[in-house]
Structures are given as structure tokens and as C-alpha cells.
Write an enzyme that holds these catalytic residues in place. Structure first.
Site, PDB file in Angstrom:
ATOM      1  N   HIS A   1       0.719  29.628  47.418  1.00  0.00           N
ATOM      2  CA  HIS A   1       0.924  28.329  47.194  1.00  0.00           C
ATOM      3  C   HIS A   1       1.600  27.783  48.504  1.00  0.00           C
ATOM      4  O   HIS A   1       2.439  28.233  48.780  1.00  0.00           O
ATOM      5  CB  HIS A   1       1.531  27.913  45.830  1.00  0.00           C
TER       6      HIS A   1
ATOM      7  N   ASP B   1      -0.115  20.260  32.312  1.00  0.00           N
ATOM      8  CA  ASP B   1       0.037  19.928  33.691  1.00  0.00           C
ATOM      9  C   ASP B   1      -0.900  18.917  34.362  1.00  0.00           C
ATOM     10  O   ASP B   1      -0.512  17.982  35.220  1.00  0.00           O
ATOM     11  CB  ASP B   1       0.168  21.243  34.554  1.00  0.00           C
TER      12      ASP B   1
ATOM     13  N   ARG C   1       3.004  11.661  36.611  1.00  0.00           N
ATOM     14  CA  ARG C   1       4.071  11.553  37.758  1.00  0.00           C
ATOM     15  C   ARG C   1       3.511  10.807  38.720  1.00  0.00           C
ATOM     16  O   ARG C   1       4.373  10.283  39.354  1.00  0.00           O
ATOM     17  CB  ARG C   1       4.299  12.962  38.078  1.00  0.00           C
TER      18      ARG C   1
ATOM     19  N   SER D   1       5.514  22.558  37.610  1.00  0.00           N
ATOM     20  CA  SER D   1       4.005  22.218  37.747  1.00  0.00           C
ATOM     21  C   SER D   1       3.211  23.318  38.482  1.00  0.00           C
ATOM     22  O   SER D   1       2.388  23.865  38.409  1.00  0.00           O
ATOM     23  CB  SER D   1       3.819  20.888  38.426  1.00  0.00           C
TER      24      SER D   1
ATOM     25  N   LYS E   1       0.808  27.018  36.836  1.00  0.00           N
ATOM     26  CA  LYS E   1      -0.682  26.989  36.890  1.00  0.00           C
ATOM     27  C   LYS E   1      -0.746  28.532  37.542  1.00  0.00           C
ATOM     28  O   LYS E   1      -1.754  29.347  37.402  1.00  0.00           O
ATOM     29  CB  LYS E   1      -1.089  26.254  38.034  1.00  0.00           C
TER      30      LYS E   1
HETATM   31  N1  URA Z   1       1.813  20.650  43.535  1.00  0.00           N
HETATM   32  C1  URA Z   1       1.621  20.683  42.202  1.00  0.00           C
HETATM   33  O1  URA Z   1       0.726  21.451  41.602  1.00  0.00           O
HETATM   34  N2  URA Z   1       2.553  19.875  41.509  1.00  0.00           N
HETATM   35  C2  URA Z   1       3.442  19.441  41.963  1.00  0.00           C
HETATM   36  O2  URA Z   1       4.119  18.588  41.319  1.00  0.00           O
HETATM   37  C3  URA Z   1       3.622  19.200  43.342  1.00  0.00           C
HETATM   38  C4  URA Z   1       2.645  19.922  44.097  1.00  0.00           C
END
Ligand code: URA
Length: 451
Positions: A90, A169, A176, A191, A195
Site C-alpha cells: 500500500h 470502510d 470522512r 481504513s 482492507k
Molecule cells: N487510503 C485509505 O484507504 N483510507 C484512508 O483513510 C486514507 C488513504
């Protein structure tokens, strides 16, 4: 996920608890998130709770509970039954960041499984899904069973978050985004990690970017986020490492959706720009060593480099594209090209990389609102690097855009390049590796820090 019933008084009490700086139990967080995912908590109450959590922060226990509750709101990507280690990467996002397009197939060609659930671009950093969708015919909106099948057949997939994956999420992130509560370490980390946990990984590597083209402009902030992410991942039993990498200029030379796919293809076929290759090899090596596919970083990097040079990584990319309906034979859309020349002379001391990303958005290559359509053909190509001496009249950028749009953005682009009489200090590409656990300050231990 079990059917949740929460009463209005309970929700009010939880909002009050967070508003006043109190701590909720893991069970309470689980109840709140499950009820929210099932549309039993009104958006205005969840917005109030999220703002309270943003301002007051979450304890480690609360952040862990939030991550796991979001994970449990949906299904997980089933393991394929193969004994291949399953990994993912990520990135916190940067300008010209096409690492995923190279790294996922490269790792798959080395015998790892990469079920990469990725995001779209919002703001000045592009999104991997938008980039990949520049390939004619390719779709990233895949049902879960097709994601699983492609991972089994090819070894990697790059897909959008399907509705059954971490639905809490999806809702909370949109909320958000609309309530100025994105920039909070616990909320960001919960968040991202919920995932990644849904992918059932053996290991995650995080690329936390810092600099003029990153969300975190300062190195200490990026390092803090890296440490926070690794620690929360480990508290959720997900082995993770974070590299803090330099984003003070675009990664590679090209910025823009089609252009970045072209550069990723060049990298998979012929080597590519050294900074991009360096980041790909370092992130990949962390994973290869972490899951036991290589004894050390040197050998891991050598293995990855061989896969790059032999064309095995490219082969995997081509198979993934075909499996996702894409046609690599068809030309990628590229807008007409214009040269931007320097009006100044001196050492290039700084590039306002965020401005370059914003210009690509303005040219139509990114979105300012969710759901906006983008133009994959526009973008930029760097012709200079920080530290280089530039004469007036030398090329700074190639700009891919319709003629009238090029004229509209010229001045803004020129102002993004700062010159001086002495060369700037060299900034390393990879500054830190956060492997946790490491001692935390009391403020970090409470998890109440925000970037
Ligand atoms: N990427 C995400 O998936 N969530 C966040 O809150 C910020 C970046």
C-alpha cells in the site's frame, strides 16, 4: 456479520464518550461499526462520532477494534489453496507513483500471490485503478469470484474494492471525505489495514511517501505515520514493514494515467527509470525476505531484477491485463505534446511536485469530486531533475494536453520549478524502514496524534 440493534441512547452515549476524551470498549466499537454498516446509525451521528474520534484520537485498543470491526463488516478474499505466500503493498500516494503496476506482476512472476485491492485518484495523487483503466477494454470492477480466479491463474490482480469487501470502510471513508476527518492516523490506518486484512495476507509492505508531492510534506510526519501503521498492523496480527520514500519529485519521469502505464511497461520490458526501479526492488525485497522466499535483501533484489530483465514480470502483467479484459495491442491514448522551456538559469533546487499533480488534475487527468470522469491521455514528462544545472531555454517538461489547455497551465508549471546558485543537498530515495515494534512516546501510545 450478525444483525446489530443499537438504541439511540447508546449511540449518543458513545458520541459523548469520545467527545469528552473517554475510551470505548472493543465491544462498543464493534457494535457501533456493525450497526453503521447496516444503516442503523444515521450519518449525522456517525459524523459526530468521527469528528470526536478525529479530535480526541483513539487508543491502540480502540484503533484495533475499529480496524477489526470494519474488517468483519464484509467478507474476505478466500485463500486459493495454493501454498504461495500472499502479499500486497500500500502506498500513501504520490505524484507519478506507478510502483503497483510494476511490483504486483513482478512479485507474481517470482511465485507470490498478490490480490491487490486498489483505489481511485482523488486530489493531486493519481489512483492505480484509473491508471490501469487507460488500457483499452480493461476493467478493475471485478466480482469477488473473478478476483479469486485471476489470482489463481495469473498470480496477481489489481481490482477495485467490491461491495462485499469492508463495506463499513466504504461508507466511513465517504463520510470522512465529506466531513474533513480524513487526516487522522488512527482513522487512516484502520481504513487501510481493514482492507488489507480482508485480503488475508501473509505480509504487507507500506510505502509511506514524504516530500513536496506527498500527503506528508515532512519526513518526521511520514516516519510517525509509518511507525503507526506498522504497529497497528502488528496489533491486528498482520506482519508489516513500512519504507519511507522520497516524493520531492515525480517518481520516474511520467505523470498522468496513460503515460504512467507506458512507463510501467517500459520498466517491465527494458529496465525503466532508476528511481522507480529502486523503490520497486526495495519494497519487493522486503516482502520476499519477510515471507521466506529469499534469504536476504541482496538475493531478493537480484531475483526481482532477473524477473524484470528476463521479461517474466512483463509476461505476468500482460496475462493480468488479458484476464481483466484489457488489450495491450491497442494504442494507449496520449494527448498532443508540447515543450515547456525554462525562463531561468541555475541549479534546480526544488520541484513543487504537488503543483505538477494538481496541473494534471486540471488538464482532466484526475478528479476533484468522487465519480468524475477523467481523461487518461493527458500528463507530463520530466526533462530535468533536482540538482541539475539548467540554462534559460532548456526543456523542463513535455506536456501532453490539447493546445489551449497547455497555454492555460504554462505559468503555473514554470512556477513549480525553483532555481538557485548552489546545488541542493542530495535526498536519498529510501530514508527509513519501519519494522516495529519500537518504543512509542506517551502521545503516540495513546494513538491520539494526527498528522
Ligand atoms: N487510503 C485509505 O484507504 N483510507 C484512508 O483513510 C486514507 C488513504
Amino acid at each position: 456479520m450478525s444483525e446489530q440493534t443499537v438504541d439511540a441512547a447508546g449511540i449518543l452515549e458513545w458520541i459523548r464518550t469520545k467527545r469528552d476524551g473517554g475510551t470505548m470498549s472493543p465491544q462498543e466499537i464493534e457494535q457501533l461499526v456493525a450497526a453503521y454498516a447496516q444503516d442503523q446509525v444515521p450519518e449525522y451521528q456517525m459524523a459526530a462520532w468521527t469528528m470526536a474520534a478525529f479530535i480526541r484520537g483513539l487508543s491502540w485498543e480502540e484503533a484495533r477494534a475499529l480496524t477489526l470491526a470494519m474488517l468483519r463488516s464484509g467478507t474476505r478474499i478466500p485463500r486459493s489453496g495454493s501454498d504461495k505466500p500472499r502479499v500486497d503493498k500500500h502506498s500513501t500516494g504520490g505524484v507519478g507513483d506507478k510502483v503497483s503496476l510494476v511490483l504486483a506482476p513482478l512479485l507474481a512472476s517470482c511465485g507470490l500471490e498478490v490480490p491487490m485491492i486498489s483505489g481511485r485518484g482523488l486530489g493531486f495523487t493519481g489512483g492505480t485503478l484509473d491508471k490501469l483503466e487507460s488500457v483499452p477494454g480493461l476493467t478493475t470492477e471485478l466480482p469477488l469470484d473473478r478476483i479469486v480466479r485471476i489470482v489463481q491463474e495469473v498470480g496477481c490482480v489489481i481490482a477495485a474494492q467490491s461491495p462485499e469487501l469492508v463495506p463499513a470502510d466504504r461508507k466511513l471513508y465517504a463520510l470522512r471525505d465529506a466531513t474533513a476527518t480524513v487526516e487522522s492516523f488512527p482513522l487512516i490506518a484502520a481504513s487501510i489495514l481493514s482492507k488489507k486484512l480482508a485480503e488475508q495476507l501473509d505480509m504487507l509492505v507500506l510505502d509511506v511517501k514524504w516530500g513536496t508531492g506527498a500527503l506528508m510534506r515532512s519526513l518526521p510526519q511520514a516516519r510517525q505515520l509509518a511507525r503507526y501503521l506498522v504497529q497497528l498492523a502488528q496489533r491486528c496480527h498482520l506482519p508489516a514493514v513500512a519504507l519511507v520514500t522520497n516524493m520531492n519529485q515525480p517518481l520516474g519521469q511520467k505523470v498522468g494515467n496513460s503515460l504512467e502505464v507506458i512507463e510501467a511497461l517500459e520498466t517491465l520490458r527494458a529496465g525503466g527509470p532508476p528511481d522507480l526501479v529502486q523503490v520497486v526492488l526495495h519494497l519487493g525485497a522486503e516482502l520476499m525476505v519477510g515471507v521466506g522466499m529469499a534469504p536476504d535483501h541482496q538475493q531478493a533484489q537480484a531475483q526481482l531484477r532477473r524477473a524484470l530483465q528476463s521479461g517474466q514480470g512483463y509476461e505476468c502483467f500482460a496475462r493480468m491485463v488479458r484476464a481483466q479484459g484489457g488489450n495491450l495491442e491497442a494504442p494507449l491514448p496520449v494527448a498532443p505534446v508540447h515543450q515547456l522551456h525554462s525562463t531561468q538559469e541555475g541549479y534546480l533546487v526544488q520541484v513543487e511536485t504537488q503543483v505538477l499533480g494538481q496541473v494534471v488534475v486540471r488538464l482532466g487527468g484526475g478528479r476533484t469530486k468522487l465519480g468524475q470522469k477523467i481523461d487518461p491521455s493527458v500528463g507530463l514528462e520530466m526533462r530535468v531533475r533536482p540538482g541539475q544545472w539548467v540554462h534559460a531555454g532548456d526543456p523542463l517538461l513535455r506536456v501532453f494536453a490539447p493546445e489551449e489547455k497547455f497555454h492555460q497551465v504554462q505559468d503555473e508549471l514554470l512556477a513549480a520549478f525553483r532555481f538557485g546558485e548552489v546545488p541542493p543537498a542530495k535526498v536519498p530515495m529510501i530514508t527509513f524502514a519501519e519494522r516495529g515494534p519500537s518504543p512509542l512516546s506517551p502521545a503516540q501510545e495513546s494513538g491520539r496524534g494526527s498528522p
